[in-house]
Scaffold this motif. Structure first.
Motif, PDB file in Angstrom:
ATOM      1  N   GLY A  12       0.805  -1.213   0.000  1.00 41.87           N
ATOM      2  CA  GLY A  12       0.000   0.000   0.000  1.00 41.87           C
ATOM      3  C   GLY A  12       0.835   1.258   0.000  1.00 41.87           C
ATOM      4  O   GLY A  12       2.056   1.220  -0.162  1.00 41.87           O
ATOM      5  N   GLY A  13       0.168   2.368   0.219  1.00 41.87           N
ATOM      6  CA  GLY A  13       0.833   3.658   0.275  1.00 41.87           C
ATOM      7  C   GLY A  13       0.062   4.594   1.195  1.00 41.87           C
ATOM      8  O   GLY A  13      -1.130   4.407   1.439  1.00 41.87           O
ATOM      9  N   ARG A  14       0.776   5.585   1.709  1.00 43.12           N
ATOM     10  CA  ARG A  14       0.164   6.536   2.631  1.00 43.12           C
ATOM     11  C   ARG A  14       0.642   7.937   2.283  1.00 43.12           C
ATOM     12  O   ARG A  14       1.805   8.158   1.969  1.00 43.12           O
ATOM     13  N   ILE A  15      -0.282   8.890   2.361  1.00 46.04           N
ATOM     14  CA  ILE A  15       0.032  10.306   2.209  1.00 46.04           C
ATOM     15  C   ILE A  15      -0.322  10.956   3.532  1.00 46.04           C
ATOM     16  O   ILE A  15      -1.398  10.702   4.087  1.00 46.04           O
ATOM     17  N   GLY A  16       0.593  11.767   4.044  1.00 50.93           N
ATOM     18  CA  GLY A  16       0.342  12.398   5.335  1.00 50.93           C
ATOM     19  C   GLY A  16       0.749  13.855   5.348  1.00 50.93           C
ATOM     20  O   GLY A  16       1.499  14.323   4.488  1.00 50.93           O
ATOM     21  N   TYR A  17       0.231  14.559   6.332  1.00 52.19           N
ATOM     22  CA  TYR A  17       0.556  15.956   6.530  1.00 52.19           C
ATOM     23  C   TYR A  17       0.782  16.193   8.010  1.00 52.19           C
ATOM     24  O   TYR A  17      -0.075  15.859   8.833  1.00 52.19           O
TER      25      TYR A  17
END
Length: 179
Positions: A12-17
């Motif tokens: 999977g993949g994750r985008i974070g801030y």
């Protein structure tokens, strides 16, 4: 009941801030695919049959042993996350810390990828890990993830119904690109 599942895989993949004013707090969204390989086995089963005969309803329950063939249960999922981190070894070069232990948690939805029917199941995902910044915008990470999806259900085109609680334990590692 008591169906055994072999180790599968997750990708999977994750985008974070991460918030500038609160550098320990962040938000993220993750998408993932996981596979649950079920080996051929004999298990205890119960069947609930209901219907009607000449307009009169009936139902019955039967139990016994069933021989399951080897199957693979694929699913995709997504999870919005609340993330917390602890910046360690901060410097002018690494203002967010060279080492960052972190946790993340949030609801998760799994979508079964079955040819006959799609099922959307609400569950949850919890993670804990550590990131090591090699450079300001590049880090290595390792984490443990636990996800759960109660009452994961599939019904095939023949009306056979499969229901289980899905709990996954993953050790994940990778590269994090940071902006």
């Amino acid at each position: 009941s008591d169906v055994k599942v072999d180790p599968g895989f997750t990708v999977g993949g994750r985008i974070g801030y991460w918030f500038e004013s609160l550098p320990f707090l962040g938000l993220g969204i993750e998408g993932f695919y996981f596979s649950l390989p079920v080996p051929a086995q004999t298990v205890d089963s119960s069947a609930n049959i209901s219907g009607s005969i000449r307009g009169r309803p009936f139902s019955t329950t039967a139990s016994g042993q069933v021989r399951l063939p080897s199957i693979d249960l694929p699913a995709a999922g997504f999870s919005p996350q609340l993330m917390l981190r602890w910046p360690l070894f901060t410097s002018n070069e690494m203002p967010k810390g060279r080492l960052q232990p972190y946790v993340g948690f949030g609801p998760a939805w799994a979508v079964s990828i079955d040819r006959d029917e799609l099922a959307l199941v609400l569950g949850g995902l919890v993670r804990g890990g550590i990131a090591f910044n090699l450079f300001r915008h590049l880090a290595l990470f390792a984490e443990y993830r636990y996800s759960w999806f109660p009452n994961f259900e599939l019904t095939d085109s023949h009306g056979l119904h499969f229901q289980t609680d899905v709990n996954t334990h993953n050790v994940v590692g990778g590269i994090s690109i940071r902006f």
